[in-house]
Structure formats: C-alpha cells, structure tokens
Design an enzyme around this catalytic site. Structure first.
Site, short mmCIF file in Angstrom:
data_model
loop_
_atom_site.label_atom_id
_atom_site.label_comp_id
_atom_site.label_asym_id
_atom_site.label_seq_id
_atom_site.Cartn_x
_atom_site.Cartn_y
_atom_site.Cartn_z
N TYR A 182 12.67 -12.18 -35.64
CA TYR A 182 12.60 -10.73 -35.39
C TYR A 182 14.00 -10.14 -35.20
O TYR A 182 14.34 -9.10 -35.76
CB TYR A 182 11.73 -10.52 -34.15
CG TYR A 182 11.45 -9.10 -33.75
CD1 TYR A 182 10.57 -8.30 -34.47
CD2 TYR A 182 12.04 -8.54 -32.61
CE1 TYR A 182 10.29 -7.00 -34.08
CE2 TYR A 182 11.77 -7.26 -32.21
CZ TYR A 182 10.89 -6.48 -32.94
OH TYR A 182 10.62 -5.19 -32.55
N ALA A 183 14.83 -10.83 -34.40
CA ALA A 183 16.20 -10.34 -34.15
C ALA A 183 16.98 -10.30 -35.46
O ALA A 183 17.74 -9.34 -35.70
CB ALA A 183 16.90 -11.22 -33.14
N ILE A 212 8.98 -1.17 -25.00
CA ILE A 212 8.09 -0.01 -25.03
C ILE A 212 6.65 -0.49 -24.89
O ILE A 212 6.25 -1.45 -25.57
CB ILE A 212 8.24 0.76 -26.37
CG1 ILE A 212 9.72 1.04 -26.71
CG2 ILE A 212 7.43 2.04 -26.36
CD1 ILE A 212 10.47 1.94 -25.76
N ASN A 261 8.96 2.54 -39.68
CA ASN A 261 8.58 2.09 -38.34
C ASN A 261 7.73 0.83 -38.34
O ASN A 261 7.75 0.08 -37.36
CB ASN A 261 7.82 3.24 -37.65
CG ASN A 261 7.01 2.76 -36.46
OD1 ASN A 261 7.53 2.57 -35.37
ND2 ASN A 261 5.70 2.53 -36.67
N GLY A 268 3.43 2.57 -40.55
CA GLY A 268 2.89 2.10 -39.28
C GLY A 268 2.60 3.24 -38.33
O GLY A 268 2.74 3.11 -37.11
N LYS A 318 15.71 -7.30 -37.49
CA LYS A 318 16.10 -6.01 -36.90
C LYS A 318 17.60 -5.78 -37.01
O LYS A 318 18.06 -4.64 -37.13
CB LYS A 318 15.61 -5.92 -35.45
CG LYS A 318 14.08 -5.87 -35.31
CD LYS A 318 13.51 -4.64 -35.99
CE LYS A 318 12.03 -4.44 -35.68
NZ LYS A 318 11.47 -3.25 -36.37
P1 NAP Z 1 2.21 -1.80 -33.22
O1 NAP Z 1 1.55 -1.05 -32.12
O2 NAP Z 1 1.85 -3.23 -33.42
O3 NAP Z 1 1.99 -0.99 -34.60
C1 NAP Z 1 2.50 -1.50 -35.80
C2 NAP Z 1 2.18 -0.55 -36.94
O4 NAP Z 1 2.73 -1.10 -38.15
C3 NAP Z 1 0.70 -0.38 -37.17
O5 NAP Z 1 0.41 0.95 -37.51
C4 NAP Z 1 0.42 -1.30 -38.35
O6 NAP Z 1 -0.70 -0.83 -39.08
C5 NAP Z 1 1.72 -1.18 -39.16
N1 NAP Z 1 1.97 -2.33 -40.03
C6 NAP Z 1 2.11 -3.64 -39.66
N2 NAP Z 1 2.30 -4.43 -40.74
C7 NAP Z 1 2.31 -3.60 -41.82
C8 NAP Z 1 2.47 -3.80 -43.21
N3 NAP Z 1 2.64 -5.03 -43.73
N4 NAP Z 1 2.40 -2.74 -44.05
C9 NAP Z 1 2.21 -1.49 -43.55
N5 NAP Z 1 2.05 -1.23 -42.23
C10 NAP Z 1 2.10 -2.27 -41.38
O7 NAP Z 1 3.81 -1.78 -33.05
P2 NAP Z 1 4.76 -0.86 -32.13
O8 NAP Z 1 4.96 -1.54 -30.83
O9 NAP Z 1 4.30 0.56 -32.16
O10 NAP Z 1 6.15 -1.00 -32.94
C11 NAP Z 1 6.55 -0.08 -33.92
C12 NAP Z 1 7.97 -0.42 -34.37
O11 NAP Z 1 8.85 -0.39 -33.24
C13 NAP Z 1 8.10 -1.83 -34.95
O12 NAP Z 1 9.02 -1.83 -36.02
C14 NAP Z 1 8.66 -2.64 -33.80
O13 NAP Z 1 9.36 -3.77 -34.23
C15 NAP Z 1 9.56 -1.61 -33.15
N6 NAP Z 1 9.86 -1.88 -31.75
C16 NAP Z 1 8.87 -1.97 -30.83
C17 NAP Z 1 9.19 -2.24 -29.50
C18 NAP Z 1 8.16 -2.32 -28.44
O14 NAP Z 1 8.53 -2.64 -27.31
N7 NAP Z 1 6.89 -2.04 -28.70
C19 NAP Z 1 10.54 -2.44 -29.14
C20 NAP Z 1 11.53 -2.36 -30.13
C21 NAP Z 1 11.19 -2.06 -31.43
P3 NAP Z 1 -1.80 -1.88 -39.67
O15 NAP Z 1 -2.16 -2.80 -38.56
O16 NAP Z 1 -2.88 -1.03 -40.18
O17 NAP Z 1 -1.06 -2.56 -40.77
#
Ligand code: NAP
Length: 246
Positions: free
Chosen positions: A154-155, A187, A89, A11, A158
């Site tokens: 999700y919880a 974030i 990630n 990701g 995680k």
């Molecule tokens: P995001 O902007 O939606 O990006 C998600 C990334 O994951 C993208 O690059 C996507 O690429 C890839 N992805 C999704 N499904 C996939 C799959 N089946 N196989 C391979 N790649 C996949 O998310 P983000 O906010 O940056 O979050 C990143 C991580 O941090 C996640 O694990 C999320 O749960 C965690 N997190 C985020 C927050 C927050 O507030 N944003 C808080 C706590 C934890 P494609 O679309 O090309 O597949």
C-alpha cells in the site's frame, strides 16, 4: 462554485469517495461515480447525490482493467459532454508484513491504487486538454510519505501515486490542467473499521489534534483543490492527517 461543472469520482459510492462526491455536488457539480459494485447501497448513494439538485450517475467499472476504464470514460464523456474535475479515490488495502504478502496481495493493491489511477487519468486527460482546463486530485495516503509497518504494498502504491501526481502536473500544466494529491491520515471508514479498539485509542492519543479524521475532513480539501481558490497550486501533496506526520 462548481455550478455546471462535471466531476468524476472513483470509489464514490461510500467512505471518503462518497463524502467527496457529496461535497462537490453540494457546490453544484454534476457527478459521475465509478465503482465495481452496484446494488441497493450504491443506488442509495447516487440518489442522495441527485437530491442535491445535480445530475449524478453510477458507472460500474473495475479500474484495474484499462479497456473497461476507456469504455466507461467514453460513456461518461458522452453523457456529460466533458470532465472538469477528476478525483482518483478508489483504493484497497491488503495488509501484512512483507513475508506474509502474497503475489496477489501485492498485485491487487498496486493494480487498484496506482495503476487504476493512471488508467483513469489517461482516459480523461485528452478531453481536459481540449478544454485547456481541469483539476485532477489523487487520493494518496500519509503512509505513502512516511511508510507503515504491515503496508509495504500500500505504501509503495501510494508513494507511486505522488510521483505520478507531480509528473502529470509538469506534463499538463501548460494545458491549464492542475494535478495535486491529498494524503489522508487515519480516517474512520469501512477500510479502517477493522482496527482493534486498543490500537485505535493509542493512535488517537498520539495525534496532535486528538481525534481520528472523518471523510468530510478530506472532502473539504478536495473541494478546495477542485475549484479556482487553488488555481495557482499544482504538483502539491496536502496532508489531512490531524498532525500524524509532522
Ligand atoms: P472504502 O470505504 O473501502 O471505499 C473504497 C471505494 O473504492 C469503494 O467505493 C469501492 O467501490 C471503490 N473501489 C475499490 N476497488 C475498486 C476497483 N477495482 N474499481 C473501481 N472502484 C473500486 O475506502 P475509503 O476508506 O473511503 O478510502 C478511499 C481512498 O482513501 C482510498 O484510496 C484509500 O487508500 C485512501 N485513504 C484512506 C484512509 C482511511 O483512513 N480510510 C487513509 C488514507 C488514504 P466497490 O466496492 O463498489 O468497488
């Protein structure tokens, strides 16, 4: 410094993953980015990483599919000759209160956020064992520690990732492999962009540090966990949440 090391970031094309890939590349690591979608935006992200003077390559792979993961890992190991840092990630959300969650909403989130990370780790751990070194960093969430209304799937995924992290730390510590988790709070990325303005303001007010996090806040902690500065830390969960869960 991660000069000459190889990092895999799932990701890593946008959001937190891209910030992590940039931070690791900025420290000298070559980067293999895994995502499901290519196209202009993903190519631009890879070009930005390569502009930092490292090798950066995109591997299209849906981490829900164990066979596809094994094939992508084989290609990455062939291209880079080994892996030193793995950042699990990639993640998705499908939010609703429990009665509103479809079986597909539950499967999708657990398949990507939990099983995907397990498949990817399994695909690389032997190569790290051979090197007798490696750092695996799983991006969990503060929601996995504290729970959150509307995010049962999700919880659970995680929180599962935290149990997985501790197990890998115990199973492979003797082989020089460390495994830690990062638990971000709120974030600002595409994943969280849908939150209504009012809810966002209320959330910011409730945070001890008084601001949302940005992807770089998370990336700084991942960089620390990737390198020798954290050499005696394993099985740990580090919150990067502005004090959201204290
Ligand atoms: P995001 O902007 O939606 O990006 C998600 C990334 O994951 C993208 O690059 C996507 O690429 C890839 N992805 C999704 N499904 C996939 C799959 N089946 N196989 C391979 N790649 C996949 O998310 P983000 O906010 O940056 O979050 C990143 C991580 O941090 C996640 O694990 C999320 O749960 C965690 N997190 C985020 C927050 C927050 O507030 N944003 C808080 C706590 C934890 P494609 O679309 O090309 O597949």
């Amino acid at each position: 410094m991660l000069q000459g090391k190889t990092a895999v970031v799932t990701g890593g094309t946008r959001g937190i993953g891209f910030a992590i890939a940039k931070k690791l590349a900025g420290d000298g690591a070559n980067v293999a980015v895994v995502a499901t979608r290519g196209g202009e935006a993903a190519e631009r992200a890879i070009a930005e990483l390569a502009a930092l003077g490292v090798t950066a390559k995109l591997y299209l792979c849906d981490i829900r599919n164990a066979e596809a993961v094994d094939a992508a890992a084989a290609e990455i190991l062939q291209d880079f000759g080994g892996v030193d840092v793995l950042v699990n990630n990639a993640g998705i959300t499908r939010d609703n209160i429990l009665p509103g969650l479809s079986a597909a909403d539950i499967d999708d989130v657990i398949d990507v956020d939990l099983k995907g990370a397990i498949f990817v780790t399994k695909a690389f751990v032997r190569s790290m064992m051979r090197k007798r070194s490696g750092s695996i960093i799983n991006i969990s969430s503060v929601v996995g520690l504290m729970g959150n209304r509307g995010q049962a799937n999700y919880a659970a995924a995680k929180a599962g990732l935290i149990g997985f992290t501790k197990t890998i730390a115990k199973e492979y510590g003797g082989r020089g492999i460390r495994c830690n988790a990062v638990a971000p709070g709120y974030i600002a990325t595409e994943m969280t962009a849908a939150l209504p303005e009012e809810a966002r303001e209320a959330l910011v007010k409730s945070l001890p540090l008084g601001r949302l996090g940005n992807p770089e806040d998370v990336a700084d902690t991942v960089l620390f966990l990737a390198g020798d500065a954290s050499g005696y830390i394993t099985g740990e969960v580090i919150k990067v949440d502005g004090g959201m869960y204290v």
